[in-house]
Design a protein around this motif. Structure first.
Motif, PDB file in Angstrom:
ATOM      1  N   TYR A  62       0.814  -1.308   0.070  1.00 17.13           N
ATOM      2  CA  TYR A  62       0.064   0.071   0.230  1.00 17.13           C
ATOM      3  C   TYR A  62       0.901   1.266  -0.203  1.00 17.13           C
ATOM      4  CZ  TYR A  62      -3.984  -2.744   1.495  1.00 17.13           C
ATOM      5  OH  TYR A  62      -5.398  -3.666   1.561  1.00 17.13           O
ATOM      6  N   ALA A 111       3.719  -0.587  -5.024  1.00 16.86           N
ATOM      7  CA  ALA A 111       2.104  -0.930  -4.304  1.00 16.86           C
ATOM      8  C   ALA A 111       1.197  -0.523  -5.539  1.00 16.86           C
ATOM      9  CB  ALA A 111       1.969   0.535  -3.418  1.00 16.86           C
ATOM     10  N   GLU A 136      -2.391   0.051  -4.297  1.00 14.05           N
ATOM     11  CA  GLU A 136      -3.472   0.399  -3.671  1.00 14.05           C
ATOM     12  C   GLU A 136      -2.904   1.772  -2.577  1.00 14.05           C
ATOM     13  OE1 GLU A 136      -6.272  -2.408  -2.201  1.00 14.05           O
ATOM     14  OE2 GLU A 136      -7.710  -0.812  -1.508  1.00 14.05           O
ATOM     15  N   GLY A 137      -3.873   2.791  -2.748  1.00 15.42           N
ATOM     16  CA  GLY A 137      -3.348   3.793  -1.742  1.00 15.42           C
ATOM     17  C   GLY A 137      -4.585   4.361  -1.057  1.00 15.42           C
ATOM     18  N   TYR A 138      -4.316   4.856   0.029  1.00 15.85           N
ATOM     19  CA  TYR A 138      -5.447   5.636   0.747  1.00 15.85           C
ATOM     20  C   TYR A 138      -4.730   7.060   0.862  1.00 15.85           C
ATOM     21  CZ  TYR A 138      -7.758   1.644   2.154  1.00 15.85           C
ATOM     22  OH  TYR A 138      -8.524   0.464   2.140  1.00 15.85           O
ATOM     23  N   THR A 143       3.951  -0.929   3.798  1.00 11.37           N
ATOM     24  CA  THR A 143       3.127   0.198   3.349  1.00 11.37           C
ATOM     25  C   THR A 143       4.139   1.381   3.238  1.00 11.37           C
ATOM     26  OG1 THR A 143       1.157  -0.731   4.398  1.00 11.37           O
ATOM     27  CG2 THR A 143       1.391   1.735   4.366  1.00 11.37           C
TER      28      THR A 143
END
Lengths: 151, 585, 696
Positions: free
Chosen positions: B179, B218, B220-222, B307
């Protein structure tokens, strides 16, 4: 009254009296037949040495510092039978002697204040009387706490 | 009617708070012909709202401190009459505008206020997403990590960890799922760098994240953003949608195998969630409570996967670094601190706002030249840097350079960029109390020292400010401060005592005055001060009119007098006196 | 498995890969405290009491969750670590609300297990009750009658209405044993082959002998009088303390193995030197039996005597004649006892003369009332000046006193009013104005300047290392329970001395308290219905004033059970397992180092088996993790932030609503008394070492 012609002379006299008291208690302490009495009397001698020290300071700076507040006279010692000092007296005896000695000193200075004309000397004797009264109160308070605890 | 003009209204939270929405509506109604657009924040908060008029020849006219009356004249004279209103133009080439801009170097804020943040085309027109394309087509993850490492870019969230190294650690983890996280949980009181960047140039952050994801492997990220930043969240949503529509985010970006799914997570506004382990816990739906490191997020982070977490400012710098090369970036700054740093200038400062300066210039240059000094006859007493985790740097140390290590050596920290200027009306004990009050309330309550220790320190400080301090208090504060730093799991607790430690280090005599002399020289602690009017009073009557309790009497042109029985020590008289005639007693 | 080598407190040590510093240090014999760490839970690192120093690390690290690395240099015992550890505990204590032991127990000088014995009485277990008392204090029946009850002054029940009648319940337990013909035998360790001479069969000497015998040490008790009890026999009249009660309780000590030698006076029949030679140690419980003289003229006249002489004589012969008209000088308990005794000896008129006002009388208020009820007259603010013979009678001149302004100590000193003398003519004058210590019979000991024996407060050890002392001869005239406590402490110290251990007395563990009565949260008493204290039945004043029959007749069973049921059971169910208390004791932590706000009292006993006392929680998070990780039921969680952060049932419901079947195990996991089982009894005394051995 020729003896008390100056403030300095009066203070010398008072200092001498305190030294006498120191010697008195130290002498008794030496003879005391038990440790507690010796300890008590030595403590009294130290108290008197303190009084003397205070007067020497006063003489050096030319002023007697007055104790603050009112000095009450509990008169604890006044109604007690006088006791004879001795090596086997009790602690109660020792305190009675101390109270009575301070009372005698207080009375003496009060009397002297009444008969001198000089206002400086009068003020000084009054102050000294008051000083002795505070010493007396210290012993009275101690007596009250230790020997009149339930009275 | 003159030529068609483009009118951009500052529509960032700060501009809007200053009244720009009403201006926008007026323009919509009154000048239907003009191309009406919005822009972000130029950082000149002292001069907002701002409106930019762009002529067909590309010439920009920037109006500052616009109000409805001024707008009326701008419409009639400039938009309709074709003659710019020179008096209200903000000119970056001369006057105060020049001073403001001269020392600045805008990398992070390169597009802020220049582009419409809700229109990806404007970002693209300024070279946006070129860096992403460059890495996707010409580079590989390891090389990107090396470039970022070589640039000397360090984490702008406060700790200053080398970004390239962080990315390398994550890249080294051989896991199918990783992530990336953008930490936009800007929590320091007085700091608004991240909000402003997200509101004014969201694509710069998204592009930075895409590069970060590519470099670390990665997909996917937030973006963890405070819920108190609704405008930033709205613009991020628009930006993500636009970028996905253009194939710049989502599946097979720019036709490559690289995919990146970005989500926005609105945080509930707990300060501690800015701490990376607490932030991850919050994204996972747990209570925002820090965890022990190791394991570090690069090994086991969000949902147990490797992450990489970077702050908004760091990520916004990344496209520039890639685009201009590591050397260009590392050419700026000092030996160990490269590039630029954004500061939110606030407090007793003439030109408050957002500024971006190259590393290596001195604090004095930032405060006095960029910020214009206190803006009053009062002298700068100290500069608070790093917010609640930072400290107060006294005026005597203002020649300290903007550099991670130099700032740390003063006891303060670079921090995320809060810079509050304090003058001699600021009580240093009160400042320490203010920041400690903030952190102790924001402690997650997990560690004993942070939960109870900071409260006990606050109680001591409060006691001192209220005039009930005792000499042992200073020792108690010092002991607790050292032990709290020694025994807290996360940065919040480890840095919470800093405001107290630095003020004790540089302003110990103020503590002693509060405790021993029962006096607050700054006139801030009501129990320990009073005010009186000195004989240089001109009898202007301002203080008497402003006094909330009518404690000041005096006739025009005659000396005024404060009735001490009525006075409530609010200090308004001193603040309003133009002649420095109100003294602290 | 491969071993890592590292340095622990300056010495090489080994650890397995993955082993935490905490475990490795424990294996190497170093103690590191922890609250939040449990072997069956994941590391959490919240309490930070386990923090240790790892060289090269800027801050301390939580040893519970930091793994040992090759070559690591760890310090778990240096000043930095110990300082942080103590501060951690001081901070936790500063935000901890509750009691370890109830206030009654901590205020009892003799340290008896009050909630314990009271609860036995409430349940009808009278013999168990007495056993619990005598294991910690001899003379239950005596003190049950004459104790001045510091425990009742501290009793929380008075926040509801009135304190529990603790003392009278103690008497009940002792009386029940007599009534039922049961004998309670205190626990006793095997003999250690040492013998101790106890001088004085008063409360301190008897207590010392009692505990020495329990420790397995032989005792010979010497007393100058012809019977045991000291001041409780010769200073307290039999209508307050019947002699058979004293004899019965001394018999218990005799049965434990004490040898009593009466009519043996120290300094006369035996000397301290002899005793020191013959015995391994000596305990001196000489009392303060020398009456202070009034030192007024006429004190030596026949018919004038001291209170203590008078009471002593009566104690030996209750038919002694006395005149019709008697004055007792003094305001203490001895004066009251003397006055009431004089009435019983046939005096028609007894007047108490006291220098100060009634409010200043040191005697017990109930006793003064009882004396007045029986017809004793009170002449306050008067002091004797002289005594003269007036024919067959005595004329005492008194002076009126007034109270001066409060002095520096806040006390108003009595001062004579000049010229206010008055006289009273009476047959007898009894002076009970105070007693002093006469330690001259024990030469060679350091004395205080007031003549009492200079002994260590915790151990009773005197300047001569094998001579210990306690009771009135050390403190000056004082209450009986303090003498018993001193005897108990000295017995612990003598045992340590004889076993060659450090002489420290009876070390007390850390005790947390909610504070003085006015600091107790209002919710504590609010949980109880009002239910007044059961009054003690007693003989009518008319009925009793002329006889030596015991005035207070004692609780009936029904009354005792009703009274015992009023106990609020203060104290913590976890007091003996509590880690916070254990560590606070080990590291000498204090609750008052930091003042400031404390958490609120919030007790939730809605759950069927668990009680959650949020005010005791230290936020270690163990229960939350047990729920999450072991029970897989997120029924407890953290709520709030900062200082106000709390552990609460999910969604802030009452405990009753979360009712998981496995929840009882939470009580075992909670390192403090925040989560406890309702079925566990509230804290009783620390189990004494010798009792444990006996039970094994």
């Amino acid at each position: 009254m020729e003896k008390f012609e100056s403030v300095e002379a009066v203070l010398d006299f008072a200092i001498e009296r305190e030294q006498e008291a120191v010697d008195f208690y130290e002498g008794l302490a030496e003879q005391a037949d038990n440790a507690a009495l010796e300890k008590t009397l030595t403590a009294f001698a130290r108290v008197e040495a303190g009084h003397k020290q205070k007067l020497i300071v006063a003489k050096t700076y030319g002023a007697v510092v007055e104790s603050r507040g009112t000095v009450v006279d509990m008169k604890v010692g006044d109604y007690l039978v006088p006791v004879q000092a001795g090596p086997n007296m009790t602690l109660q005896d020792a305190l009675i002697i101390a109270m009575k000695r301070e009372k005698a000193a207080m009375d003496m200075y009060t009397d002297l204040a009444a008969i001198v004309d000089d206002s400086d000397l009068n003020a000084l004797f009054t102050k000294l009387a008051r000083e002795e009264a505070t010493h007396k109160l210290t012993f009275e308070t101690s007596y009250e706490e230790n020997f009149l605890s339930e009275n | 009617m003159s030529e068609a003009l483009k009118v951009s209204v500052g529509m960032s939270t700060c501009n809007m708070a200053a009244g720009s929405e009403a201006l926008f509506q007026t323009l919509e109604k009154e000048v239907p012909d003009a191309e009406l657009s919005i822009m972000g924040c130029l950082g000149q908060c002292h001069a907002e709202p701002q409106i930019r008029v762009t002529a067909s020849d590309g010439q920009d006219y920037l109006y500052h401190s616009v109000n409805p009356a001024k707008l009326k004249k701008i419409i009639s004279d400039h938009l309709q009459g074709g003659t710019p209103v020179d008096a209200w133009l903000f000119d970056g080439s001369k006057g105060s505008g020049a001073e403001l801009m001269q020392k600045q170097q805008r990398i992070v804020l390169r597009n802020c206020g220049e582009v419409n943040p809700e229109n990806i085309e404007e970002y693209l027109s300024r070279g946006g997403y070129a860096a992403l394309e460059k890495v996707l087509k010409e580079s590989d993850p390891a090389a990107v990590c090396e470039t970022v490492l070589a640039s000397g870019l360090r984490g702008r969230g406060g700790a200053g960890f080398p970004t390239g190294l962080k990315w390398k650690f994550a890249l080294a983890e051989d896991k199918p799922k990783k992530y990336v996280v953008c930490n936009a949980d800007e929590g320091d009181p007085g700091a608004f760098m991240d909000r402003s960047t997200l509101e004014s140039d969201p694509h710069a952050v998204l592009e930075g994240m895409a590069i970060q994801a590519f470099a670390t492997g990665a997909n996917e990220g937030y973006i963890y953003c405070r819920a108190e930043y609704p405008l930033a969240i709205a613009r991020l949503e628009i930006a993500i949608a636009q970028a996905e529509a253009k194939g710049l985010l989502g599946k097979n970006i720019l036709g490559t195998d690289f995919c990146l799914d970005l989500h926005i997570k609105a945080g509930a506004g707990a300060f501690v969630c800015g701490e990376e382990t607490a932030l991850m816990a919050s994204i996972e739906g747990e209570r925002g409570m820090p965890r022990l490191r190791p394991p570090f997020p690069a090994q086991s982070g969000l949902f147990g996967k490797p992450t990489t977490i970077n702050n908004v400012e760091t990520l916004a710098s990344v496209p520039w670094v890639i685009g201009n090369g590591a050397e260009a970036y590392s050419a700026i700054g000092t030996e160990k601190s490269k590039g630029t740093k954004v500061f939110a200038l606030a407090g007793k400062i003439k030109r408050g706002g957002l500024v971006e300066v190259p590393m290596g210039i001195t604090l004095r240059e930032v405060v006095e030249e960029v910020g214009g000094g206190t803006g009053s006859h009062r002298k700068v007493k100290a500069v608070q840097m790093g917010g609640p985790s930072g400290g107060c740097i006294p005026e005597s140390l203002l020649d300290t350079r903007i550099d991670y290590d130099e700032v740390s050596s003063t006891g303060a920290i670079m921090g995320s960029g809060g810079m509050i200027v304090l003058d001699d009306t600021t009580c240093m004990v009160d400042v320490a109390r203010y920041f400690l009050d903030f952190t102790q309330k924001e402690s997650c309550g997990k560690c004993t020292f942070c939960r109870i220790g900071t409260r006990r320190m606050l109680e001591v400080l409060t006691r001192i400010c209220e005039g009930n301090g005792v000499p042992e208090d200073i020792q108690t504060l010092e002991e607790l401060a050292v032990q709290i730093k020694d025994t807290s799991l996360c940065g919040l607790g480890q840095t919470a005592p800093n405001p107290v430690l630095t003020t004790l280090r540089y302003f110990r005599e103020e503590y002693e005055e509060h405790i021993n002399d029962k006096k607050c020289r700054a006139g801030k602690c009501k129990a320990l001060c009073g005010f009186e009017i000195a004989d240089n009073c001109t009898g202007c009557t301002v203080c008497a009119r402003k006094c909330p309790v009518d404690a000041i009497t005096g006739v025009v042109k005659g000396m005024h007098l404060i009735d001490q029985d009525k006075c409530i020590q609010c200090g308004v008289c001193r603040d309003v006196c133009k002649f420095d005639a109100v003294k602290v007693i | 498995m491969s071993k890592l080598t590292f340095t622990l407190n300056g010495k090489p040590a080994e650890a397995s890969a993955g082993e935490t510093i905490l475990d490795a240090a424990k294996a190497a014999g170093f103690f590191i405290p922890t609250f939040c760490h449990r072997e069956d839970l994941k590391p959490f690192a919240s309490c930070f009491v386990c923090a240790v120093e790892v060289e090269g690390r800027r801050s301390l690290v939580p040893s519970c969750s930091t793994e040992v690395a090759e070559g690591m240099v760890v310090n778990t015992e240096n000043e930095r670590v110990k300082g942080a550890r103590k501060t951690c505990l001081d901070l936790l204590l500063s935000d901890h609300v509750g009691d370890c032991l109830g206030p009654c127990m901590t205020s009892c000088p003799a340290g008896i297990d009050i909630p314990g014995f009271v609860s036995h009485i409430a349940k009808g277990e009278d013999q168990e009750s007495l056993k619990l008392i005598v294991d910690n204090m001899p003379l239950a029946g005596c003190l049950g009658r004459v104790c001045t009850r510091p425990c009742e002054e501290a009793c929380r029940r008075q926040l509801v209405e009135e304190p529990i009648a603790i003392c009278q319940l103690k008497r009940f337990a002792a009386d029940q044993a007599i009534a039922n013909g049961e004998e309670v035998e205190p626990a006793k360790l095997p003999g250690i082959g040492k013998k101790v001479a106890v001088v004085g069969a008063g409360p301190s000497g008897l207590a010392a002998a009692h505990f020495l015998l329990m420790f397995g040490i032989d005792c010979t008790v010497f007393d100058a009088h012809e019977a045991p009890g000291g001041m409780i026999r010769y200073g307290i009249p039999s209508y307050r303390l019947p002699r058979d009660i004293i004899d019965g309780e001394v018999a218990v000590i005799e049965k434990l193995g004490a040898e009593f030698k009466y009519n043996t006076r120290l300094g006369q029949d035996i000397t301290l030197e002899q005793l020191r030679e013959e015995y391994d140690a000596v305990f001196l419980g000489l009392g303060a039996q020398k009456a202070s003289g009034m030192r007024t003229p006429g004190e030596d006249l026949p018919g004038v005597e001291s209170g203590i002489e008078f009471l002593g004589k009566v104690s030996r012969d209750e038919t002694l004649p006395i005149g019709n008209n008697v004055i007792v000088v003094g305001g203490g308990n001895t004066a009251i006892d003397a006055a009431r005794t004089a009435l019983r000896m046939g005096a028609d008129e007894v007047t108490l003369v006291y220098r100060r006002a009634r409010e200043q009388m040191p005697a017990w208020a109930e006793e003064i009332d009882a004396a007045l009820d029986e017809g004793v007259k009170l002449q306050t603010l008067a002091a004797p000046v002289k005594i003269e013979q007036a024919g067959d009678q005595l004329e005492m001149t008194c002076i009126r006193m007034e109270l001066g302004e409060p002095d520096a100590s806040g006390r108003r000193r009595p001062m004579p009013v000049e010229g206010s003398e008055f006289t009273m003519t009476v047959d007898n004058i009894i002076a009970a104005i105070g007693q002093n210590v006469d330690a001259t019979m024990a030469p060679g000991l350091e004395l205080t300047s007031w003549g009492s024996i200079d002994a260590n407060e915790q151990t009773g050890q005197t300047s001569v290392e094998d001579v210990f002392s306690g009771g009135d001869c050390v403190t000056g005239a004082d209450i009986a329970v303090n003498a018993v406590a001193a005897g108990r402490r000295a017995a612990f110290a003598i045992n340590q001395f004889l076993q060659g251990e450090a002489v420290v007395g009876d070390p007390k563990g850390y005790n947390h308290s909610m504070g003085a009565l006015d600091e107790v949260p209002a919710d504590v008493p609010a949980a109880f219905e009002k239910n007044n204290r059961v009054p003690m039945p007693h003989l009518d004043a008319g009925q009793r004033a002329k006889t030596f029959e015991e005035v207070e007749t004692g609780f009936t069973e029904e009354l005792a059970r009703a009274e015992a049921a009023r106990c609020m059971e203060c104290g913590c169910r976890d007091a003996h397992e509590c880690s916070l208390r254990d560590f606070a004791t080990r590291y000498d932590a204090r609750a008052d180092r930091f003042g400031g706000d404390r958490r609120e009292y919030r007790r939730d006993d809605s759950h069927a088996v668990l009680v959650y006392e949020e005010h005791k929680c230290i936020q270690c998070g163990t229960c939350v993790r047990v729920c999450d990780e072991l029970l897989k039921s997120p029924c407890l969680g953290f709520a709030g932030r900062g200082f106000e952060a709390r552990i609460k049932p999910a969604l802030d419901r009452a405990m009753v609503l979360i009712g998981d079947e496995d929840l009882p195990s939470l009580a075992e996991y909670c390192p403090v008394g925040a989560l406890t089982l309702k079925t566990d009894p509230v804290a009783t005394l620390e189990p004494e070492a010798f009792l444990n051995t006996k039970e094994d």
